[in-house]
Structures are given as C-alpha cells and as structure tokens.
Design a protein around this motif. Structure first.
Motif, mmCIF file in Angstrom:
data_model
loop_
_atom_site.group_PDB
_atom_site.id
_atom_site.type_symbol
_atom_site.label_atom_id
_atom_site.label_comp_id
_atom_site.label_asym_id
_atom_site.label_seq_id
_atom_site.Cartn_x
_atom_site.Cartn_y
_atom_site.Cartn_z
ATOM 1 N N ASP A 189 -27.165 61.377 -110.588
ATOM 2 C CA ASP A 189 -26.371 62.342 -109.826
ATOM 3 C C ASP A 189 -25.229 61.679 -109.061
ATOM 4 O OD1 ASP A 189 -27.786 61.054 -107.833
ATOM 5 O OD2 ASP A 189 -28.486 62.893 -106.849
ATOM 6 N N LYS A 190 -25.022 60.387 -109.307
ATOM 7 C CA LYS A 190 -23.957 59.609 -108.655
ATOM 8 C C LYS A 190 -24.174 59.470 -107.152
ATOM 9 C CE LYS A 190 -21.653 59.319 -112.521
ATOM 10 N NZ LYS A 190 -22.391 58.573 -113.496
ATOM 11 N N GLU A 191 -25.419 59.627 -106.711
ATOM 12 C CA GLU A 191 -25.806 59.478 -105.310
ATOM 13 C C GLU A 191 -27.116 58.700 -105.269
ATOM 14 O OE1 GLU A 191 -24.265 60.920 -102.482
ATOM 15 O OE2 GLU A 191 -22.638 61.697 -103.709
ATOM 16 N N LEU A 192 -27.287 57.855 -104.248
ATOM 17 C CA LEU A 192 -28.546 57.144 -104.047
ATOM 18 C C LEU A 192 -29.294 57.821 -102.911
ATOM 19 C CD1 LEU A 192 -27.331 53.416 -104.210
ATOM 20 C CD2 LEU A 192 -28.068 54.913 -106.082
ATOM 21 N N ASP A 193 -30.520 58.281 -103.204
ATOM 22 C CA ASP A 193 -31.321 58.908 -102.160
ATOM 23 C C ASP A 193 -32.427 57.954 -101.717
ATOM 24 O OD1 ASP A 193 -33.591 59.199 -103.938
ATOM 25 O OD2 ASP A 193 -32.663 61.020 -104.726
ATOM 26 N N VAL A 194 -33.184 58.366 -100.715
ATOM 27 C CA VAL A 194 -34.221 57.520 -100.118
ATOM 28 C C VAL A 194 -35.232 57.078 -101.171
ATOM 29 C CG1 VAL A 194 -36.145 57.489 -98.488
ATOM 30 C CG2 VAL A 194 -33.977 58.471 -97.800
ATOM 31 N N GLU A 195 -35.689 58.004 -102.001
ATOM 32 C CA GLU A 195 -36.714 57.668 -103.002
ATOM 33 C C GLU A 195 -36.202 56.650 -104.010
ATOM 34 O OE1 GLU A 195 -39.927 58.378 -102.762
ATOM 35 O OE2 GLU A 195 -39.333 59.319 -100.876
ATOM 36 N N GLU A 196 -34.966 56.804 -104.461
ATOM 37 C CA GLU A 196 -34.395 55.845 -105.409
ATOM 38 C C GLU A 196 -34.290 54.459 -104.777
ATOM 39 O OE1 GLU A 196 -31.519 58.575 -108.242
ATOM 40 O OE2 GLU A 196 -30.854 58.132 -106.196
ATOM 41 N N LEU A 197 -33.890 54.405 -103.519
ATOM 42 C CA LEU A 197 -33.785 53.127 -102.825
ATOM 43 C C LEU A 197 -35.158 52.498 -102.614
ATOM 44 C CD1 LEU A 197 -31.016 54.039 -100.240
ATOM 45 C CD2 LEU A 197 -30.798 52.435 -102.143
ATOM 46 N N LYS A 198 -36.168 53.317 -102.288
ATOM 47 C CA LYS A 198 -37.526 52.787 -102.116
ATOM 48 C C LYS A 198 -38.021 52.154 -103.410
ATOM 49 C CE LYS A 198 -39.262 55.732 -98.407
ATOM 50 N NZ LYS A 198 -40.172 56.823 -98.041
ATOM 51 N N VAL A 199 -37.814 52.832 -104.529
ATOM 52 C CA VAL A 199 -38.244 52.301 -105.830
ATOM 53 C C VAL A 199 -37.522 50.991 -106.123
ATOM 54 C CG1 VAL A 199 -38.173 52.716 -108.329
ATOM 55 C CG2 VAL A 199 -38.932 54.538 -106.791
ATOM 56 N N PHE A 200 -36.224 50.946 -105.871
ATOM 57 C CA PHE A 200 -35.437 49.744 -106.127
ATOM 58 C C PHE A 200 -35.938 48.570 -105.294
ATOM 59 C CE2 PHE A 200 -31.749 47.115 -104.747
ATOM 60 C CZ PHE A 200 -31.501 46.487 -105.959
ATOM 61 N N TYR A 201 -36.099 48.778 -103.995
ATOM 62 C CA TYR A 201 -36.526 47.685 -103.124
ATOM 63 C C TYR A 201 -37.967 47.269 -103.395
ATOM 64 C CZ TYR A 201 -32.188 47.875 -100.496
ATOM 65 O OH TYR A 201 -30.873 47.813 -100.126
ATOM 66 N N GLU A 202 -38.825 48.207 -103.740
ATOM 67 C CA GLU A 202 -40.215 47.859 -104.050
ATOM 68 C C GLU A 202 -40.284 47.013 -105.325
ATOM 69 O OE1 GLU A 202 -44.085 47.249 -103.574
ATOM 70 O OE2 GLU A 202 -42.801 48.252 -102.126
ATOM 71 N N SER A 203 -39.512 47.384 -106.345
ATOM 72 C CA SER A 203 -39.527 46.576 -107.580
ATOM 73 C C SER A 203 -38.935 45.194 -107.336
ATOM 74 C CB SER A 203 -38.780 47.293 -108.712
ATOM 75 O OG SER A 203 -37.406 47.377 -108.429
ATOM 76 N N LYS A 204 -37.946 45.123 -106.473
ATOM 77 C CA LYS A 204 -37.356 43.835 -106.115
ATOM 78 C C LYS A 204 -38.371 42.962 -105.373
ATOM 79 C CE LYS A 204 -33.563 42.013 -103.448
ATOM 80 N NZ LYS A 204 -32.481 42.302 -102.543
ATOM 81 N N ALA A 205 -39.101 43.560 -104.425
ATOM 82 C CA ALA A 205 -40.118 42.825 -103.674
ATOM 83 C C ALA A 205 -41.236 42.357 -104.598
ATOM 84 C CB ALA A 205 -40.681 43.696 -102.552
ATOM 85 N N ASN A 206 -41.639 43.200 -105.532
ATOM 86 C CA ASN A 206 -42.694 42.822 -106.480
ATOM 87 C C ASN A 206 -42.267 41.651 -107.353
ATOM 88 O OD1 ASN A 206 -44.507 44.734 -105.571
ATOM 89 N ND2 ASN A 206 -43.896 46.268 -107.084
ATOM 90 N N SER A 207 -41.018 41.638 -107.787
ATOM 91 C CA SER A 207 -40.562 40.524 -108.629
ATOM 92 C C SER A 207 -40.496 39.228 -107.820
ATOM 93 C CB SER A 207 -39.217 40.839 -109.278
ATOM 94 O OG SER A 207 -38.160 40.701 -108.379
ATOM 95 N N LYS A 208 -40.136 39.316 -106.528
ATOM 96 C CA LYS A 208 -40.132 38.115 -105.680
ATOM 97 C C LYS A 208 -41.552 37.577 -105.500
ATOM 98 C CE LYS A 208 -36.013 38.777 -102.897
ATOM 99 N NZ LYS A 208 -35.488 38.986 -101.560
ATOM 100 N N ARG A 209 -42.513 38.484 -105.316
ATOM 101 C CA ARG A 209 -43.909 38.060 -105.164
ATOM 102 C C ARG A 209 -44.401 37.355 -106.424
ATOM 103 N NH1 ARG A 209 -44.899 43.578 -103.303
ATOM 104 N NH2 ARG A 209 -44.218 43.574 -101.162
ATOM 105 N N ARG A 210 -44.044 37.913 -107.582
ATOM 106 C CA ARG A 210 -44.460 37.289 -108.849
ATOM 107 C C ARG A 210 -43.861 35.898 -109.000
ATOM 108 N NH1 ARG A 210 -42.397 41.622 -112.209
ATOM 109 N NH2 ARG A 210 -42.994 43.201 -110.746
ATOM 110 N N LYS A 211 -42.617 35.733 -108.588
ATOM 111 C CA LYS A 211 -41.954 34.427 -108.691
ATOM 112 C C LYS A 211 -42.643 33.404 -107.787
ATOM 113 C CE LYS A 211 -37.309 35.859 -110.011
ATOM 114 N NZ LYS A 211 -35.913 35.940 -109.592
ATOM 115 N N ARG A 212 -43.053 33.840 -106.582
ATOM 116 C CA ARG A 212 -43.720 32.930 -105.653
ATOM 117 C C ARG A 212 -45.073 32.461 -106.184
ATOM 118 N NH1 ARG A 212 -43.579 36.365 -100.573
ATOM 119 N NH2 ARG A 212 -41.457 37.025 -100.797
#
Length: 173
Positions: free
Chosen positions: A148-171
């Motif tokens: 929809d060409k807009e970032l909402d709270v849920e989309e941002l939560k999913v993005f940051y959670e997947s980013k955090a999960n990938s950092k945990r896996r790397k550690r």
C-alpha cells in the motif's frame, strides 16, 4: 615576516593537538567512577545494571536511572528504552553503550511517532527519506508486505523481529 607567522601557526597547532589528544584529566573518558569501565574505555552494561538496579529486578526504572552519577541514563531514558515498557533491560543498555554505528533499534510505535509527519499513523517513503531512516529507505518495498506504499506498525514489528532473529542466529554460530 611570513616565515614567523607560519612558524607561529604551526607551533600553536601542535600545542592544541597535543593538549586535546591527552583527553580529560585522570585519563578516563568521563564515565562513571569506581572502575566501571573495561579496559579500552567501553562501559560494562552488566556492572552498570547491577549498580543502578537497587530493587534487584534485573531492569532499571526511571527512579533508579536518576542514580546514574553522570545523569546520562536518566537523560536518555526514553531513547535507551527501545521497547517502551518503562524499564531498561541489559540488552537495551548494551545497545545504548555499544560503539556500533547506525541507528539504535526503537519500537515501531515510537518510530512512527517520530517520523510520521502527516499524522496518519503510517510512514510513506517521503517521510522515511526526510527523517534519514536509511534502513527503512533501503528495505521499504520488502517491509511493505501489503503493497500500500505505507509502513504500518505491524509491518515494522515483523521487519524488526526478523532482523533480531537473524542477529541471534549469527551470534549462536
């Protein structure tokens, strides 16, 4: 005459560089007193947490943050408390003390509050670019899962959670 001016300028610059290169008196970096920094100058988050956590609940609340002798934790409390739960945990403290470049992770709600110029509760590409949110600019299309060409709270939560999960896996590896 020009020779004397040049020589005086160079000499003055050398004195200034030498004085500023020495750092503050006592050789510290202005941190908390009492040996709370590791060699190399970076403060130890677990020591700071244990010192300020007077009720031993493994987090720092706003009242406990006022015990920071420098006042820096109390002053920056809302920025350090990235999940907006009213407490600073060890992970948030470590991130705030780290020397990593780039923006600190903040809650999607706080991010929208700070970046949303038109007040619609979502972020468009212009708002993200204007507030220099490079990570969001670079990943805008991937984050915008409903296109929809807009970032909402849920989309941002999913993005940051997947980013955090990938950092945990790397550690772990």
């Amino acid at each position: 005459m020009n020779y004397i001016k040049t020589l005086t300028t160079i000499f003055s610059m050398l004195i200034c560089v030498t004085l500023f290169a020495q750092g503050p008196p006592g050789g510290g970096r202005g941190g908390m007193q009492g040996g709370n920094q590791q060699r190399g100058g970076r403060p130890d988050a677990s020591k700071i947490l244990s010192m300020l956590d007077t009720n031993n609940d493994d987090v720092i609340d706003k009242d406990e943050a006022t015990e920071d002798k420098r006042g820096k934790i109390a002053e920056d409390f809302d920025e350090i408390d990235t999940d907006d739960d009213g407490f600073i945990n060890l992970e948030e403290l470590e991130v705030s003390l780290s020397n990593k470049k780039g923006p600190k992770m903040m809650s999607p709600e706080k991010l929208i509050e700070q970046v949303d110029d038109n007040g619609d509760g979502t972020l468009n590409e212009l708002e993200v670019a204007a507030k220099q949110q490079e990570e969001l600019v670079e990943n805008f299309e991937a984050i915008d899962t409903n296109d929809d060409k807009e970032l909402d709270v849920e989309e941002l939560k999913v993005f940051y959670e997947s980013k955090a999960n990938s950092k945990r896996r790397k550690r772990r590896n």
